[in-house]
Design an enzyme around this catalytic site. Structure first.
Site, PDB file in Angstrom:
ATOM      1  N   LEU A   1      19.939 -27.859  -4.822  1.00 28.01           N
ATOM      2  CA  LEU A   1      18.737 -27.214  -4.277  1.00 28.01           C
ATOM      3  C   LEU A   1      18.770 -25.702  -4.460  1.00 28.01           C
ATOM      4  O   LEU A   1      18.354 -24.944  -3.585  1.00 28.01           O
ATOM      5  CB  LEU A   1      18.553 -27.576  -2.802  1.00 28.01           C
ATOM      6  CG  LEU A   1      18.406 -29.079  -2.493  1.00 28.01           C
ATOM      7  CD1 LEU A   1      18.279 -29.300  -0.996  1.00 28.01           C
ATOM      8  CD2 LEU A   1      17.204 -29.660  -3.221  1.00 28.01           C
TER       9      LEU A   1
ATOM     10  N   GLU B   1       0.827  -1.207   0.000  1.00 26.93           N
ATOM     11  CA  GLU B   1       0.000   0.000   0.000  1.00 26.93           C
ATOM     12  C   GLU B   1       0.862   1.259   0.000  1.00 26.93           C
ATOM     13  O   GLU B   1       0.598   2.220  -0.735  1.00 26.93           O
ATOM     14  CB  GLU B   1      -0.922   0.020   1.228  1.00 26.93           C
ATOM     15  CG  GLU B   1      -1.888  -1.164   1.295  1.00 26.93           C
ATOM     16  CD  GLU B   1      -1.371  -2.299   2.149  1.00 26.93           C
ATOM     17  OE1 GLU B   1      -2.182  -2.875   2.897  1.00 26.93           O
ATOM     18  OE2 GLU B   1      -0.156  -2.611   2.073  1.00 26.93           O
TER      19      GLU B   1
ATOM     20  N   ASP C   1      21.333 -38.217  -3.853  1.00 26.40           N
ATOM     21  CA  ASP C   1      21.358 -37.381  -5.047  1.00 26.40           C
ATOM     22  C   ASP C   1      22.388 -36.250  -5.011  1.00 26.40           C
ATOM     23  O   ASP C   1      22.707 -35.685  -6.051  1.00 26.40           O
ATOM     24  CB  ASP C   1      19.978 -36.761  -5.286  1.00 26.40           C
ATOM     25  CG  ASP C   1      18.894 -37.799  -5.489  1.00 26.40           C
ATOM     26  OD1 ASP C   1      19.240 -38.957  -5.824  1.00 26.40           O
ATOM     27  OD2 ASP C   1      17.716 -37.465  -5.314  1.00 26.40           O
TER      28      ASP C   1
ATOM     29  N   GLU D   1      11.142 -31.000  -1.183  1.00 30.85           N
ATOM     30  CA  GLU D   1      11.595 -31.820  -2.298  1.00 30.85           C
ATOM     31  C   GLU D   1      12.237 -33.112  -1.807  1.00 30.85           C
ATOM     32  O   GLU D   1      13.016 -33.731  -2.525  1.00 30.85           O
ATOM     33  CB  GLU D   1      12.569 -31.036  -3.177  1.00 30.85           C
ATOM     34  CG  GLU D   1      11.938 -29.859  -3.894  1.00 30.85           C
ATOM     35  CD  GLU D   1      12.840 -29.301  -4.963  1.00 30.85           C
ATOM     36  OE1 GLU D   1      13.123 -30.013  -5.952  1.00 30.85           O
ATOM     37  OE2 GLU D   1      13.281 -28.153  -4.811  1.00 30.85           O
TER      38      GLU D   1
END
Length: 387
Positions: free
Chosen positions: A229, A77, A225, A321
């Site tokens: 990220l 605003e 893995d 994830e």
């Protein structure tokens, strides 16, 4: 065209009120689109959008737009009012969340709106914060402004789910993402990593990362893995959220990529009270921040406590994830607010690890509803939200 003055409208003819209601929807949708741009940048505050429209000439003219700035201030605003200057007087303000009415680090937005001479305020969602809820609108009305609430309320609730969840439940909102093969597997039985989705789906996931305050994974995902990220879309690399690892015993390898790159962006680990102090010291020396919470009966991190701790740190939106194990834990604790499932076109055609476990399957049946399904190249994205 509005019906002529002095006669009743003909059936099917648009009234002035109908035309204004349609304009209210159009400009609120514009405010919502603007507000979404800074998702992931404004925590602990919501990313609010605002549009100032002047009707002085008879036809609506947008005189300014505003969005909550990175770090949460100034609010949308104030940005719009400052940009509009004198043109704010007599204008209508469209804002996605009820203007705040309490004194914090800055004076309340409701007062700024009044002092700017705005004539009407249209907001989408009432702020659930007890310091604001209903008070912002009441303050505006007491000053003589016309106030309309609830325009595009459902969409605003989606945009501000992080703020709403943090205020009402004391934790961030959790969006869980899973990828699965056409026959429903997240990994092979050997835990070998599968490249399930293609480039378009992967790009979409990176965009989803930019809208989060934190990315959450479990230790198993890091070990299997070694993910970075981070956001790797051109021009949005700076929009990588904090990386958070759930690691009950502090077994996170020092050679993991998110340890080696800790600080850019930050890496946090949530562990249990009884995790080894020596392991914590090694991680802290590598630049990782370690936070401790209680353990469940199996010695694992209490996910509800972990999320509440993240909320205290200002996190409002978590993008999970992690793999099926972390998904199961979140589902069992009723902590999944949204679910995105990316299904690839190829089958594993062998025994493997199911992407959706029993607890998440029950959560899908009892807590979530499908709101969209759309392609991303050869893959399909399904998005669920709480019913």
């Amino acid at each position: 065209m509005s019906p002529a003055a002095g006669r009743a409208p003909v059936a099917g003819e648009m009234t002035a009120g109908d035309a204004q209601a349609q304009r209210d929807v159009v400009y609120m949708r514009n405010a919502l689109a603007i507000g979404r741009r800074n998702l992931g940048l404004t925590a602990p505050n919501p990313s609010v959008g605002a549009v100032l429209v002047s009707y002085a000439s008879g036809e609506p003219v947008v005189v300014a737009r505003g969005i909550t700035q990175p770090g949460g201030r100034p609010h949308a605003e104030r940005v719009a009012i400052d940009a509009a200057g004198p043109a704010a007087r007599g204008a209508t303000l469209y804002v996605t969340l009820e203007p705040c009415s309490h004194h914090g680090k800055t004076p309340p937005c409701a007062e700024a709106v009044i002092h700017a001479g705005v004539a009407r305020v249209v907001y989408a969602l009432a702020d659930p914060d007890p310091r604001v809820s209903g008070r912002g609108a009441a303050l505006l009305r007491q000053a003589g402004l016309a106030v309309t609430g609830g325009i595009e309320e459902a969409e605003a609730a989606r945009s501000h789910i992080g703020h709403v969840t943090r205020v009402t439940k004391g934790r961030p909102a959790v969006l869980l993402k899973l990828a699965r093969t056409a026959d429903g597997y997240a990994a092979a039985a050997s835990n070998e990593r599968l490249l399930i989705t293609g480039a378009l789906a992967n790009a979409r996931v990176h965009l989803m990362r930019t809208h989060a305050d934190a990315i959450l994974v479990g230790l198993n995902t890091v070990v299997a893995d070694d993910p970075r990220l981070t956001t790797r879309l051109p021009g949005l690399e700076h929009r990588s959220p904090v990386r958070v690892v759930v690691d009950s015993t502090l077994a996170l390898p020092l050679e993991a990529g998110i340890v080696q790159s800790a600080g850019a962006p930050p890496t946090w680990v949530i562990t249990t009270i009884d995790a080894p102090v020596a392991a914590e010291r090694r991680l802290v020396a590598a630049g990782v921040e370690v936070m401790r919470v209680g353990a469940d009966e199996r010695g694992r991190v209490r996910l509800d406590e972990g999320l509440r701790l993240l909320a205290v740190r200002g996190v409002t939106r978590v993008f999970c994830e992690g793999g099926p194990a972390l998904a199961e834990g979140l589902a069992q604790a009723d902590l999944v607010d949204e679910l995105a499932i990316a299904t690839g076109p190829r089958r594993l055609a062998a025994p493997g690890l199911a992407a959706v476990g029993p607890a998440l399957a029950r959560h899908l049946e009892t807590r979530l509803r499908l709101v969209s399904e759309e392609p991303a190249g050869e893959d399909v994205f399904q998005h669920y939200e709480r019913a």
